[in-house]
Motif scaffolding. Structure first.
Motif, PDB file in Angstrom:
ATOM      1  N   GLY A  47      33.855  -6.241  31.041  1.00 42.31           N
ATOM      2  CA  GLY A  47      33.526  -6.737  29.927  1.00 42.31           C
ATOM      3  C   GLY A  47      33.160  -5.677  28.747  1.00 42.31           C
ATOM      4  O   GLY A  47      33.168  -6.138  27.714  1.00 42.31           O
ATOM      5  N   GLY A  48      33.017  -4.507  29.070  1.00 40.87           N
ATOM      6  CA  GLY A  48      32.397  -3.417  28.235  1.00 40.87           C
ATOM      7  C   GLY A  48      33.718  -3.234  27.239  1.00 40.87           C
ATOM      8  O   GLY A  48      35.056  -2.957  27.733  1.00 40.87           O
ATOM      9  N   LYS A  49      33.557  -2.436  26.099  1.00 44.98           N
ATOM     10  CA  LYS A  49      34.435  -1.586  25.460  1.00 44.98           C
ATOM     11  C   LYS A  49      34.190  -0.253  25.310  1.00 44.98           C
ATOM     12  O   LYS A  49      33.216   0.390  25.529  1.00 44.98           O
ATOM     13  N   VAL A  50      35.542   0.816  25.506  1.00 47.00           N
ATOM     14  CA  VAL A  50      35.184   2.093  25.906  1.00 47.00           C
ATOM     15  C   VAL A  50      35.746   2.720  24.425  1.00 47.00           C
ATOM     16  O   VAL A  50      37.067   2.401  24.228  1.00 47.00           O
ATOM     17  N   VAL A  51      35.198   3.272  23.838  1.00 45.39           N
ATOM     18  CA  VAL A  51      35.663   4.262  22.817  1.00 45.39           C
ATOM     19  C   VAL A  51      35.447   5.778  23.201  1.00 45.39           C
ATOM     20  O   VAL A  51      34.656   6.239  23.587  1.00 45.39           O
ATOM     21  N   LEU A  52      36.930   6.187  23.319  1.00 47.17           N
ATOM     22  CA  LEU A  52      36.734   7.694  23.487  1.00 47.17           C
ATOM     23  C   LEU A  52      36.520   8.606  22.068  1.00 47.17           C
ATOM     24  O   LEU A  52      37.263   8.446  21.276  1.00 47.17           O
ATOM     25  N   LEU A  53      35.337   9.202  22.005  1.00 40.16           N
ATOM     26  CA  LEU A  53      34.872   9.719  20.770  1.00 40.16           C
ATOM     27  C   LEU A  53      34.922  11.267  20.988  1.00 40.16           C
ATOM     28  O   LEU A  53      34.199  11.760  21.606  1.00 40.16           O
ATOM     29  N   THR A  54      35.875  11.874  20.268  1.00 36.96           N
ATOM     30  CA  THR A  54      36.011  13.187  20.530  1.00 36.96           C
ATOM     31  C   THR A  54      36.038  14.060  19.187  1.00 36.96           C
ATOM     32  O   THR A  54      36.555  13.653  18.414  1.00 36.96           O
ATOM     33  N   ASN A  55      35.858  15.174  19.401  1.00 41.33           N
ATOM     34  CA  ASN A  55      35.567  16.280  18.317  1.00 41.33           C
ATOM     35  C   ASN A  55      37.192  16.956  18.328  1.00 41.33           C
ATOM     36  O   ASN A  55      37.119  18.084  17.454  1.00 41.33           O
ATOM     37  N   ALA A  56      38.087  16.581  18.749  1.00 36.83           N
ATOM     38  CA  ALA A  56      39.366  17.148  18.653  1.00 36.83           C
ATOM     39  C   ALA A  56      39.800  17.112  17.172  1.00 36.83           C
ATOM     40  O   ALA A  56      39.644  15.914  16.536  1.00 36.83           O
ATOM     41  N   PRO A  57      40.336  18.198  16.450  1.00 39.78           N
ATOM     42  CA  PRO A  57      40.648  18.124  15.206  1.00 39.78           C
ATOM     43  C   PRO A  57      42.054  17.550  14.674  1.00 39.78           C
ATOM     44  O   PRO A  57      42.299  17.509  13.644  1.00 39.78           O
ATOM     45  N   ARG A  58      42.509  16.828  15.781  1.00 36.68           N
ATOM     46  CA  ARG A  58      43.819  16.023  15.380  1.00 36.68           C
ATOM     47  C   ARG A  58      43.605  14.744  15.266  1.00 36.68           C
ATOM     48  O   ARG A  58      42.619  13.956  15.864  1.00 36.68           O
ATOM     49  N   PRO A  59      44.476  13.859  14.505  1.00 35.90           N
ATOM     50  CA  PRO A  59      44.319  12.562  14.338  1.00 35.90           C
ATOM     51  C   PRO A  59      44.241  11.900  15.754  1.00 35.90           C
ATOM     52  O   PRO A  59      45.187  12.574  16.526  1.00 35.90           O
ATOM     53  N   SER A  60      43.877  10.773  15.901  1.00 33.90           N
ATOM     54  CA  SER A  60      43.785  10.178  17.332  1.00 33.90           C
ATOM     55  C   SER A  60      45.045   9.900  17.741  1.00 33.90           C
ATOM     56  O   SER A  60      45.182   9.846  19.166  1.00 33.90           O
ATOM     57  N   ARG A  61      46.033   9.656  16.930  1.00 33.77           N
ATOM     58  CA  ARG A  61      47.250   9.320  17.582  1.00 33.77           C
ATOM     59  C   ARG A  61      47.889  10.485  18.547  1.00 33.77           C
ATOM     60  O   ARG A  61      48.514  10.287  19.516  1.00 33.77           O
ATOM     61  N   PHE A  62      47.573  11.754  18.110  1.00 37.68           N
ATOM     62  CA  PHE A  62      48.032  12.938  18.964  1.00 37.68           C
ATOM     63  C   PHE A  62      47.247  13.025  19.787  1.00 37.68           C
ATOM     64  O   PHE A  62      47.446  13.398  21.037  1.00 37.68           O
ATOM     65  N   VAL A  63      45.917  12.696  19.966  1.00 36.06           N
ATOM     66  CA  VAL A  63      44.912  12.620  21.021  1.00 36.06           C
ATOM     67  C   VAL A  63      45.350  11.813  21.935  1.00 36.06           C
ATOM     68  O   VAL A  63      45.378  12.261  23.257  1.00 36.06           O
ATOM     69  N   ILE A  64      45.912  10.719  21.882  1.00 36.56           N
ATOM     70  CA  ILE A  64      46.460   9.783  22.702  1.00 36.56           C
ATOM     71  C   ILE A  64      47.332  10.009  23.254  1.00 36.56           C
ATOM     72  O   ILE A  64      47.763   9.909  24.383  1.00 36.56           O
ATOM     73  N   ASP A  65      48.533  10.939  22.526  1.00 37.24           N
ATOM     74  CA  ASP A  65      49.679  11.674  23.214  1.00 37.24           C
ATOM     75  C   ASP A  65      49.195  12.440  24.245  1.00 37.24           C
ATOM     76  O   ASP A  65      49.887  12.443  25.422  1.00 37.24           O
ATOM     77  N   GLY A  66      48.159  13.337  23.985  1.00 42.59           N
ATOM     78  CA  GLY A  66      47.726  14.411  24.705  1.00 42.59           C
ATOM     79  C   GLY A  66      47.341  13.642  26.280  1.00 42.59           C
ATOM     80  O   GLY A  66      47.379  14.152  27.250  1.00 42.59           O
ATOM     81  N   LEU A  67      46.406  12.462  26.054  1.00 43.16           N
ATOM     82  CA  LEU A  67      46.080  12.016  27.212  1.00 43.16           C
ATOM     83  C   LEU A  67      46.930  11.208  28.096  1.00 43.16           C
ATOM     84  O   LEU A  67      46.887  11.044  29.246  1.00 43.16           O
ATOM     85  N   ASP A  68      48.101  10.781  27.637  1.00 39.76           N
ATOM     86  CA  ASP A  68      49.078  10.014  28.227  1.00 39.76           C
ATOM     87  C   ASP A  68      49.883  11.261  29.221  1.00 39.76           C
ATOM     88  O   ASP A  68      50.097  11.154  30.145  1.00 39.76           O
ATOM     89  N   ARG A  69      49.964  12.399  28.236  1.00 39.23           N
ATOM     90  CA  ARG A  69      50.700  13.412  29.265  1.00 39.23           C
ATOM     91  C   ARG A  69      49.748  13.931  30.236  1.00 39.23           C
ATOM     92  O   ARG A  69      50.274  14.180  31.106  1.00 39.23           O
ATOM     93  N   MET A  70      48.552  14.010  29.886  1.00 44.90           N
ATOM     94  CA  MET A  70      47.414  14.325  31.205  1.00 44.90           C
ATOM     95  C   MET A  70      47.538  13.430  32.063  1.00 44.90           C
ATOM     96  O   MET A  70      46.838  13.635  33.271  1.00 44.90           O
ATOM     97  N   GLY A  71      47.778  12.080  31.999  1.00 38.29           N
ATOM     98  CA  GLY A  71      47.810  11.124  32.623  1.00 38.29           C
ATOM     99  C   GLY A  71      46.739  10.191  32.905  1.00 38.29           C
ATOM    100  O   GLY A  71      46.057   9.510  33.924  1.00 38.29           O
ATOM    101  N   VAL A  72      45.893  10.279  31.878  1.00 37.42           N
ATOM    102  CA  VAL A  72      44.971   9.099  31.691  1.00 37.42           C
ATOM    103  C   VAL A  72      45.221   7.742  31.507  1.00 37.42           C
ATOM    104  O   VAL A  72      46.005   7.818  30.554  1.00 37.42           O
ATOM    105  N   PRO A  73      44.961   6.839  32.179  1.00 36.83           N
ATOM    106  CA  PRO A  73      45.815   5.628  31.877  1.00 36.83           C
ATOM    107  C   PRO A  73      45.035   4.915  30.768  1.00 36.83           C
ATOM    108  O   PRO A  73      43.732   4.936  30.482  1.00 36.83           O
ATOM    109  N   ARG A  74      46.022   4.188  30.234  1.00 37.72           N
ATOM    110  CA  ARG A  74      45.365   3.372  28.971  1.00 37.72           C
ATOM    111  C   ARG A  74      44.492   2.330  29.240  1.00 37.72           C
ATOM    112  O   ARG A  74      43.623   1.925  28.509  1.00 37.72           O
ATOM    113  N   ASP A  75      44.339   1.656  30.301  1.00 39.42           N
ATOM    114  CA  ASP A  75      43.376   0.764  30.855  1.00 39.42           C
ATOM    115  C   ASP A  75      41.912   1.282  30.893  1.00 39.42           C
ATOM    116  O   ASP A  75      41.060   0.699  31.268  1.00 39.42           O
TER     117      ASP A  75
END
Length: 292
Positions: A47-75
């Motif tokens: 039931g918890g919420k997870v916010v990935l909070l990163t100092n990446a200098p790119r907008p979060s949409r590009f961070v998400i693209d990188g996580l997808d490529r790396m294989g981090v599941p969206r769940d």
């Protein structure tokens, strides 16, 4: 006193949301840590919420693209909030003018081209040569795998002489990409300040990124700050930032400072950790070798 734990599940019932760092906690820049992924998935299933909070200098949409490529599941997460998001807001608002010199690698192009919908009607930002700029927007070295901050001393001296402010899109000094340690925008900003220049920061440990994360978390239903846990391996960013916001924090010892706590990253020496934390003038509520 900092409490050593072995798994997030030991303390997770006390929290409704986590603000989790990426590099050093969830992945190493090349691949995710399976145990960390599993821990966040379990937190969400409970039931918890997870916010990935990163100092990446790119907008979060590009961070998400990188996580997808790396294989981090969206769940494993609900939201991604980046230093790039907070710094973009400042740039498009005109915080440092509208004619800027971009100091950063080509992969950060989206910082300028992916205009957030709320800034679609704002006057454009023009990227110009340093001699024509009103400010520097720094997302990192041009060649992050080979360059060091001193490579930029002459250009930064020129900028300082012209009185240019620097918008720093990533306060991190270094990150570990696999076994390689690379310099981030924060190291360039630190050198610029050492030389007498002015730098503005929007990622951890500074308030703008936390304000943005809490606003976006509120849109998901909201969570009391007392029920939010920050997780990170950066003592000067994740831990200091959480302390500044009054949040509980879980410090991951196997990240940037692993060598300080003995020869085995999986079993940090509690005495070495305690002495080191005193020197850092930080007192995280919890510490663990890894997020799991």
């Amino acid at each position: 006193m900092t409490q050593m734990i072995t798994a997030l599940a030991e303390i997770s019932p006390a929290y409704d949301a986590v603000l989790c760092d990426l590099w050093g906690c969830l992945h190493n820049g090349m691949a995710p840590f399976p145990a960390a992924v599993a821990a966040l998935q379990q937190f969400r299933r409970n039931g918890g919420k997870v916010v990935l909070l990163t100092n990446a200098p790119r907008p979060s949409r590009f961070v998400i693209d990188g996580l997808d490529r790396m294989g981090v599941p969206r769940d494993a997460w609900d939201l991604v909030v980046s230093s790039g998001d907070a710094a973009q807001d400042a740039m498009f608002s005109g915080a440092v003018g509208r004619r800027v010199w971009h100091l950063g690698p080509p992969k950060d192009e989206g910082f300028f081209t992916a205009v957030p919908p709320e800034w679609a009607a704002a006057p454009p930002i023009a990227r110009v040569p340093l001699a024509e700029a009103e400010a520097i927007v720094c997302t990192g070295p041009f060649e992050e795998l080979t360059e060091v901050p001193e490579d930029y001393r002459a250009r930064l001296l020129f900028a300082k002489a012209r009185g240019l402010p620097m918008l720093c899109a990533n306060p991190d000094l270094v990150v570990d990409m696999g076994s390689a340690r690379i310099y981030c925008a924060g190291a360039l900003a630190a050198l610029y300040e050492e030389m007498g220049g002015a730098a503005l920061y929007f990622g951890k440990p500074h308030p703008p990124i936390y304000d943005l994360a809490m606003r976006r978390l509120e849109a998901l239903g909201g969570v009391a700050e007392a029920r939010v846990l920050a997780i990170g391996d950066g003592i000067g960013t994740d831990v200091a930032g959480a302390a500044g916001e009054g949040l509980d924090v879980l410090f991951i010892t196997s990240g940037l400072a692993a060598a300080e706590f003995g020869p085995d990253p999986e079993h940090p020496d509690p005495k070495l950790l305690a002495r080191w934390l005193v020197r850092q003038m930080q007192a995280p509520g919890y510490a663990a070798a890894r997020l799991r």
